[in-house]
Design a protein around this motif. Structure first.
Motif, PDB file in Angstrom:
ATOM      1  N   TYR A 129      17.209 -50.123 -57.551  1.00 28.08           N
ATOM      2  CA  TYR A 129      16.070 -50.719 -58.233  1.00 28.08           C
ATOM      3  C   TYR A 129      15.153 -49.652 -58.838  1.00 28.08           C
ATOM      4  CZ  TYR A 129      16.820 -55.417 -56.210  1.00 28.08           C
ATOM      5  OH  TYR A 129      17.321 -56.647 -55.881  1.00 28.08           O
ATOM      6  N   ASP A 130      14.801 -48.675 -58.052  1.00 22.21           N
ATOM      7  CA  ASP A 130      13.781 -47.714 -58.487  1.00 22.21           C
ATOM      8  C   ASP A 130      14.176 -46.264 -58.227  1.00 22.21           C
ATOM      9  OD1 ASP A 130      13.709 -47.817 -55.767  1.00 22.21           O
ATOM     10  OD2 ASP A 130      11.540 -48.045 -55.587  1.00 22.21           O
ATOM     11  N   ARG A 131      15.467 -46.000 -58.161  1.00 24.87           N
ATOM     12  CA  ARG A 131      15.907 -44.625 -57.943  1.00 24.87           C
ATOM     13  C   ARG A 131      17.288 -44.419 -58.568  1.00 24.87           C
ATOM     14  NH1 ARG A 131      15.990 -47.255 -53.060  1.00 24.87           N
ATOM     15  NH2 ARG A 131      14.069 -46.273 -52.389  1.00 24.87           N
ATOM     16  N   ASP A 132      17.548 -43.203 -58.964  1.00 23.45           N
ATOM     17  CA  ASP A 132      18.865 -42.848 -59.504  1.00 23.45           C
ATOM     18  C   ASP A 132      19.765 -42.497 -58.321  1.00 23.45           C
ATOM     19  OD1 ASP A 132      21.088 -41.897 -60.741  1.00 23.45           O
ATOM     20  OD2 ASP A 132      20.072 -40.302 -61.851  1.00 23.45           O
ATOM     21  N   THR A 133      20.687 -43.366 -57.982  1.00 23.91           N
ATOM     22  CA  THR A 133      21.557 -43.129 -56.831  1.00 23.91           C
ATOM     23  C   THR A 133      22.850 -42.415 -57.210  1.00 23.91           C
ATOM     24  OG1 THR A 133      22.578 -45.302 -57.079  1.00 23.91           O
ATOM     25  CG2 THR A 133      20.652 -45.167 -55.672  1.00 23.91           C
ATOM     26  N   LEU A 134      23.035 -42.119 -58.472  1.00 22.04           N
ATOM     27  CA  LEU A 134      24.264 -41.473 -58.938  1.00 22.04           C
ATOM     28  C   LEU A 134      24.084 -39.994 -59.261  1.00 22.04           C
ATOM     29  CD1 LEU A 134      25.703 -44.220 -61.311  1.00 22.04           C
ATOM     30  CD2 LEU A 134      26.818 -43.342 -59.255  1.00 22.04           C
ATOM     31  N   PHE A 135      23.149 -39.692 -60.125  1.00 22.19           N
ATOM     32  CA  PHE A 135      23.064 -38.345 -60.687  1.00 22.19           C
ATOM     33  C   PHE A 135      21.795 -37.597 -60.311  1.00 22.19           C
ATOM     34  CE2 PHE A 135      25.481 -41.037 -63.739  1.00 22.19           C
ATOM     35  CZ  PHE A 135      26.724 -40.444 -63.559  1.00 22.19           C
ATOM     36  N   ALA A 136      21.028 -38.132 -59.343  1.00 21.67           N
ATOM     37  CA  ALA A 136      19.801 -37.459 -58.932  1.00 21.67           C
ATOM     38  C   ALA A 136      20.110 -36.114 -58.273  1.00 21.67           C
ATOM     39  CB  ALA A 136      19.002 -38.335 -57.977  1.00 21.67           C
ATOM     40  N   GLU A 137      21.250 -36.035 -57.625  1.00 21.42           N
ATOM     41  CA  GLU A 137      21.678 -34.800 -56.974  1.00 21.42           C
ATOM     42  C   GLU A 137      23.104 -34.479 -57.394  1.00 21.42           C
ATOM     43  OE1 GLU A 137      21.045 -34.604 -52.771  1.00 21.42           O
ATOM     44  OE2 GLU A 137      19.319 -35.950 -52.830  1.00 21.42           O
ATOM     45  N   SER A 138      23.462 -33.207 -57.236  1.00 18.99           N
ATOM     46  CA  SER A 138      24.842 -32.817 -57.490  1.00 18.99           C
ATOM     47  C   SER A 138      25.719 -33.420 -56.401  1.00 18.99           C
ATOM     48  CB  SER A 138      24.961 -31.296 -57.493  1.00 18.99           C
ATOM     49  OG  SER A 138      26.303 -30.892 -57.666  1.00 18.99           O
ATOM     50  N   SER A 139      26.833 -34.005 -56.779  1.00 22.73           N
ATOM     51  CA  SER A 139      27.696 -34.662 -55.806  1.00 22.73           C
ATOM     52  C   SER A 139      28.267 -33.655 -54.812  1.00 22.73           C
ATOM     53  CB  SER A 139      28.850 -35.383 -56.517  1.00 22.73           C
ATOM     54  OG  SER A 139      29.762 -35.904 -55.564  1.00 22.73           O
ATOM     55  N   PRO A 140      28.239 -33.980 -53.511  1.00 22.25           N
ATOM     56  CA  PRO A 140      28.777 -33.068 -52.500  1.00 22.25           C
ATOM     57  C   PRO A 140      30.305 -33.084 -52.410  1.00 22.25           C
ATOM     58  CG  PRO A 140      28.005 -35.063 -51.444  1.00 22.25           C
ATOM     59  CD  PRO A 140      27.644 -35.186 -52.902  1.00 22.25           C
ATOM     60  N   GLY A 141      30.952 -33.972 -53.148  1.00 23.62           N
ATOM     61  CA  GLY A 141      32.406 -34.071 -53.079  1.00 23.62           C
ATOM     62  C   GLY A 141      33.004 -34.597 -54.358  1.00 23.62           C
ATOM     63  N   HIS A 142      34.257 -35.041 -54.279  1.00 22.80           N
ATOM     64  CA  HIS A 142      34.969 -35.584 -55.445  1.00 22.80           C
ATOM     65  C   HIS A 142      34.941 -34.599 -56.608  1.00 22.80           C
ATOM     66  CE1 HIS A 142      34.951 -39.101 -53.063  1.00 22.80           C
ATOM     67  NE2 HIS A 142      33.798 -39.596 -53.431  1.00 22.80           N
ATOM     68  N   GLU A 143      35.073 -33.287 -56.278  1.00 21.85           N
ATOM     69  CA  GLU A 143      35.010 -32.226 -57.296  1.00 21.85           C
ATOM     70  C   GLU A 143      33.696 -32.301 -58.067  1.00 21.85           C
ATOM     71  OE1 GLU A 143      38.773 -33.237 -59.223  1.00 21.85           O
ATOM     72  OE2 GLU A 143      39.654 -31.442 -58.313  1.00 21.85           O
TER      73      GLU A 143
END
Length: 209
Positions: free
Chosen positions: A161-175
């Motif tokens: 709803y009110d946050r970027d849950t995908l690209f807010a941080e660098s992904s720790p996995g999945h390359e």
């Protein structure tokens, strides 16, 4: 003439050569094995999202195209409100479906996929269920994906709803990529938002978070 028997023992130099060869081969193989393991984990995560997508579709079919509403921080087995993950349990059956091996280990949470509710919040300024009929760009609409965000470990109701849950941080996995489930139920991984391939809006292309 006395014939001396030759022993079959390796000399120290020969043993060292063999050890060096094994070390070189191991150094060459380990990166490949690591990449193969990473790809296997990514495939498992994508399969989880595929199962969730089918569960969402079936839930919508039984509920006038409405998905269960996502809320704030709601633990599993809460009765009012019921977390969306629990509301759909009969449709995906196995709670292991909610677990991405990478995100679960990194964020210490067993709930690793979010309900893509951003469009609802933008339109109504309130929490609400996603209406599958409102999705005009199903190949681009972000329906769910990796929770690449630090939700509370017991929050079984993750949403965007009110946050970027995908690209807010660098992904720790999945390359260093995140898996995304789109409105037409196809799944693809990305490192960053692509305006020509995804949107957080029901009917407008390329709308970033």
């Amino acid at each position: 003439m006395k014939i001396q028997n030759r022993t079959n023992a390796f000399t120290l130099v020969e043993l060292l050569v063999v050890i060096a060869i094994i070390a070189i081969l191991a150094g060459m193989l380990l990166p490949s094995l690591s990449r193969a393991k990473e790809k296997a984990v990514t495939s498992k995560c994508a399969n989880n999202l595929r199962q969730l997508g089918l569960a969402m579709q079936m839930f919508g079919d039984d509920n006038d195209d409405l998905l269960p509403q996502a809320n704030g921080a709601v633990p599993w087995n809460n009765t009012a409100p019921v977390p969306w993950t629990q509301a759909m349990l009969d449709y995906y059956k196995n709670t292991n479906t909610l677990v991405c091996p990478v995100m679960s280990d990194f964020y210490k949470s067993p709930f690793n996929y979010f309900m893509g509710s951003r469009a609802v919040y933008v339109e109504t300024h309130a929490d609400g269920p996603v209406n599958l009929k409102r999705i005009q760009l199903p190949t681009q609409y972000i329906l769910s994906g990796d929770c690449n965000y630090r939700f509370l470990p017991n929050d079984a109701d993750p949403d965007n709803y009110d946050r970027d849950t995908l690209f807010a941080e660098s992904s720790p996995g999945h390359e260093q990529r995140v898996n995304i489930l789109f409105g037409d139920l196809h799944i693809k991984s990305y490192k960053k938002f692509q305006t020509n391939e995804m949107t957080f809006a029901f009917d407008l292309p390329g709308i970033p978070y």
